[in-house]
Scaffold this motif. Structure first.
Motif, PDB file in Angstrom:
ATOM      1  N   UNK A 125       1.240   5.603   1.197  1.00 40.09           N
ATOM      2  CA  UNK A 125       0.847   6.619   2.155  1.00 40.09           C
ATOM      3  C   UNK A 125       1.249   7.960   1.558  1.00 40.09           C
ATOM      4  N   UNK A 136       3.202   4.842  12.404  1.00 43.21           N
ATOM      5  CA  UNK A 136       2.153   5.728  11.881  1.00 43.21           C
ATOM      6  C   UNK A 136       2.443   7.195  12.192  1.00 43.21           C
ATOM      7  N   UNK A 137       3.195   7.427  13.269  1.00 43.55           N
ATOM      8  CA  UNK A 137       3.522   8.822  13.616  1.00 43.55           C
ATOM      9  C   UNK A 137       4.309   9.522  12.499  1.00 43.55           C
ATOM     10  N   UNK A 164       1.397 -10.861  10.810  1.00 44.53           N
ATOM     11  CA  UNK A 164       1.047 -10.168  12.063  1.00 44.53           C
ATOM     12  C   UNK A 164       1.975  -8.984  12.316  1.00 44.53           C
ATOM     13  N   UNK A 215       0.867  -1.176   0.000  1.00 45.95           N
ATOM     14  CA  UNK A 215       0.000   0.000   0.000  1.00 45.95           C
ATOM     15  C   UNK A 215       0.900   1.221   0.000  1.00 45.95           C
ATOM     16  N   UNK A 235       3.472  -7.220  10.292  1.00 49.01           N
ATOM     17  CA  UNK A 235       3.243  -6.111   9.352  1.00 49.01           C
ATOM     18  C   UNK A 235       2.449  -5.002  10.030  1.00 49.01           C
ATOM     19  N   UNK A 236       1.772  -5.336  11.130  1.00 48.54           N
ATOM     20  CA  UNK A 236       1.051  -4.317  11.897  1.00 48.54           C
ATOM     21  C   UNK A 236       1.976  -3.286  12.537  1.00 48.54           C
ATOM     22  N   UNK A 258       1.115   2.437   6.915  1.00 50.67           N
ATOM     23  CA  UNK A 258       0.288   3.618   7.156  1.00 50.67           C
ATOM     24  C   UNK A 258      -0.467   3.540   8.477  1.00 50.67           C
ATOM     25  N   UNK A 259      -0.683   2.309   8.983  1.00 49.90           N
ATOM     26  CA  UNK A 259      -1.343   2.143  10.284  1.00 49.90           C
ATOM     27  C   UNK A 259      -0.395   1.455  11.260  1.00 49.90           C
ATOM     28  N   UNK A 260       0.899   1.565  11.008  1.00 45.90           N
ATOM     29  CA  UNK A 260       1.874   0.808  11.795  1.00 45.90           C
ATOM     30  C   UNK A 260       1.944   1.283  13.239  1.00 45.90           C
ATOM     31  N   UNK A 261       1.936   0.319  14.151  1.00 45.11           N
ATOM     32  CA  UNK A 261       1.972   0.679  15.569  1.00 45.11           C
ATOM     33  C   UNK A 261       3.249   1.432  15.931  1.00 45.11           C
ATOM     34  N   UNK A 293       3.734   9.459   9.550  1.00 40.45           N
ATOM     35  CA  UNK A 293       2.792  10.002   8.576  1.00 40.45           C
ATOM     36  C   UNK A 293       2.485  11.461   8.826  1.00 40.45           C
ATOM     37  N   UNK A 295       6.313   5.285  20.651  1.00 36.95           N
ATOM     38  CA  UNK A 295       6.205   4.693  21.973  1.00 36.95           C
ATOM     39  C   UNK A 295       6.188   3.171  21.952  1.00 36.95           C
ATOM     40  N   UNK A 296       5.546   2.647  20.941  1.00 33.19           N
ATOM     41  CA  UNK A 296       5.339   1.209  20.896  1.00 33.19           C
ATOM     42  C   UNK A 296       6.667   0.446  20.845  1.00 33.19           C
TER      43      UNK A 296
END
Lengths: 164, 413
Positions: free
Chosen positions: B197, B357-358, B344, B195, B346-347, B351-354, B360, B221-222
């Motif tokens: 972004x 995503x920041x 899993x 995908x 890949x999370x 674009x929605x990565x734990x 972005x 943070x994650x």
């Protein structure tokens, strides 16, 4: 090709399903996302995937959860860990196309448009696509056993942090 | 509007060198135009696509070098070609689909048709109709073709270059980068997903961001909380000899918790995961490295976070707009269990990565924050002012300085 004739779904059940799907969207739009995982069965799956990847059978989308635990982790992360500019969502749902499956579950396909409003006031179409849901009844309540969120575009503006 | 570089011959890079970066580099249209010519069309290799995107004769795939559209084809003999996706006649795109399979490339506008090596095969109505009209008698199809550019492959990556001065790909990458690419991509690959972004910032802010090992565990943070990547893990930042490519790496098993993390926001998120399978990982390499962000100048990144292998490519879509492509990969011989773990994990990114995503929005925050401050500069002295590998510490901005060193050399700034 002729349109498929669908087996009928009792009007009362259809009404319940439509209310259920509308409620899931409301939980996200009304900032009650903590309740969003509770719309799913404990072992349910949830995935956001671009249509091209979905149709190519690729396993990786943009976001996936296996079980309600991973959904709750997502919610906790967006509330406490992830950093992003505040925004709101507004889901506009289409009428679900319902297909009863032989195992007693119901398959629902509904289209959606998702608008995002940034804190500066910009409201934009953020995503459009379809939900491919498998709905079950547990203890008298409807639950999602699986939800595939298939996005028409594989191009995400800025980021995705809220569920769709 | 502030004065552009061309209108302001007095523009000088600050005397401190690459530890200062004028904000005007992110918003000046003259700079942007110069990058298209000197940098993207300069003596470098630009990532175009993966070899697995064009596995068979007749396959084609679109790419881009700066703003210039490129199509990569595999001809009947299996040879790859990189061509500017522009008809030799009127300049229309010859290839419309992102990816596909064809015997030839035909422009839809006037049906000029090219073979997969870009040679003009036929021109509609070349001899006119009923003896009237048509091309002049001296028209020579061999004098018209799709513009070819140089092509190189390395470990499944396809690169293109406009410049005859670009060294061969291994020389361009240098021994360290080539070695790490072989480690991570030197086996048959398979695509797991993709995908993109769109981020609202100049492309160079992402080039900096991805080389910025200082921010990674503070903003994301994650990473910190779940001990995927922390600066108190055994790790380092290795630069290529010319400084412009970089490798940030960490060994998850080698963590000695530092007191400094007690003070940072990102380490305050204490909860355990309710879906701990997210971080189930298997050992793929015996060097102990569990996190790698490798950059290849100017716009390519290869990521191996736990087992999540991804090729990231970003490209300018205007002065303050960048498209970032996420290509998720596995190895062709992965078993089901390995694939499940990569899926899993890949999370973590995307674009929605734990843990991603920041990025972005953070680069957009710089783009917006720097508005009106074109003559002010970034301050990049973390880890000193040098461009040098930093073994043992990633609390450094050395790789960012290295990027700017490479940038200045090409841009003549």
């Amino acid at each position: 090709m002729e349109p498929t004739k669908l087996p009928p779904v009792a009007p009362a059940l259809r009404a319940r399903i439509e209310d259920f799907l509308a409620e899931i969207a409301r939980l996200i739009d009304d900032d009650a996302v903590e309740c969003w995982p509770e719309a799913f069965a404990e072992d349910a799956t949830y995935r956001i995937i671009p249509r091209d990847a979905f149709e190519a059978g690729q396993p990786v989308g943009i976001l996936s959860c296996e079980g309600r635990g991973m959904m709750r982790d997502r919610v906790l992360a967006l509330r406490t860990a992830n950093i992003f500019e505040p925004h709101r969502t507004c889901h506009v749902l289409g009428r679900p196309r319902l297909t009863p499956a032989t195992d007693g579950t119901i398959e629902a396909r509904s289209t959606f448009a998702l608008y995002r409003t940034q804190q500066g006031g910009r409201t934009e179409l953020f995503a459009a696509g379809k939900y491919l849901d498998r709905i079950i009844e547990r203890d008298g309540a409807l639950r999602l056993a699986s939800r595939e969120v298939v996005l028409e575009s594989g191009q995400v503006d800025i980021l995705i942090v809220l569920p769709i | 509007m502030f004065a552009s570089v061309a209108a302001d011959p007095a523009f000088r890079w600050p005397a401190e060198g690459v530890s200062r970066v004028p904000f005007r580099l992110y918003s000046d249209p003259e700079i942007y135009a110069r990058e298209q010519q000197r940098l993207f069309r300069g003596p470098i290799w630009n990532y175009l696509c993966l070899e697995i995107d064009v596995p068979n004769s007749g396959d084609y795939c679109q790419g881009t070098i700066g703003e210039t559209p490129i199509v990569v084809t595999r001809d009947d003999e299996g040879i790859l070609h990189a061509l500017v996706n522009r008809c030799a006649h009127k300049g229309a795109l010859v290839c419309l689909r992102q990816r596909g399979h064809a015997d030839s490339l035909t422009c839809v506008y006037h049906s000029w048709s090219y073979d997969l090596a870009g040679r003009l095969q036929s021109v509609a109505f070349r001899h006119g109709l009923r003896g009237k009209g048509g091309m002049p008698d001296d028209f020579q199809p061999s004098q018209h073709r799709l513009q070819p550019i140089r092509l190189a492959t390395f470990c499944g990556l396809v690169f293109g270059s406009f410049s005859d001065a670009t060294p061969d790909i291994e020389t361009f990458l240098g021994p360290q980068v080539a070695g790490v690419l072989r480690r991570n991509l030197g086996r048959p690959l398979k695509r797991l997903g993709q995908h993109s972004q769109v981020i609202h910032n100049n492309w160079k802010l992402y080039a900096e961001n991805v080389r910025d090992s200082y921010h990674a565990t503070l903003l994301h943070t994650f990473y910190t909380t779940f001990k995927i990547n922390r600066l108190d893990m055994d790790g380092g930042m290795i630069l290529s000899e010319d400084g412009r490519h970089s490798l940030s790496y960490a060994k998850r098993a080698q963590l000695t918790e530092s007191a400094e993390y007690a003070k940072v926001h990102s380490a305050q998120y204490k909860s355990g995961l309710q879906g701990p399978q997210l971080l189930d990982a298997f050992t793929e390499f015996d060097d102990g490295i569990t996190h790698m962000i490798q950059t290849v100048f100017p716009t390519l990144t290869v990521q191996l976070t736990l087992n999540s292998l991804a090729v990231r490519f970003f490209t300018p879509r205007g002065i303050d707009r960048t498209e970032l492509f996420w290509n998720y990969l596995g190895y062709a011989d992965d078993d089901e269990n390995h694939t499940a773990m990569r899926v899993r994990q890949a999370n973590l990114t995307g674009a929605a990565g734990l843990v991603s995503l920041e990025d972005g929005c953070i680069n957009e925050f710089v783009q917006r924050g720097a508005r009106g401050s074109e003559d002010v500069s970034e301050f990049l002295e973390m880890g000193g002012t040098e461009v040098a590998s930093s073994d043992g510490s990633r609390a450094t901005e050395t790789a960012i300085r290295g990027f700017w060193q490479g940038y200045r050399a090409l841009m003549g700034l």
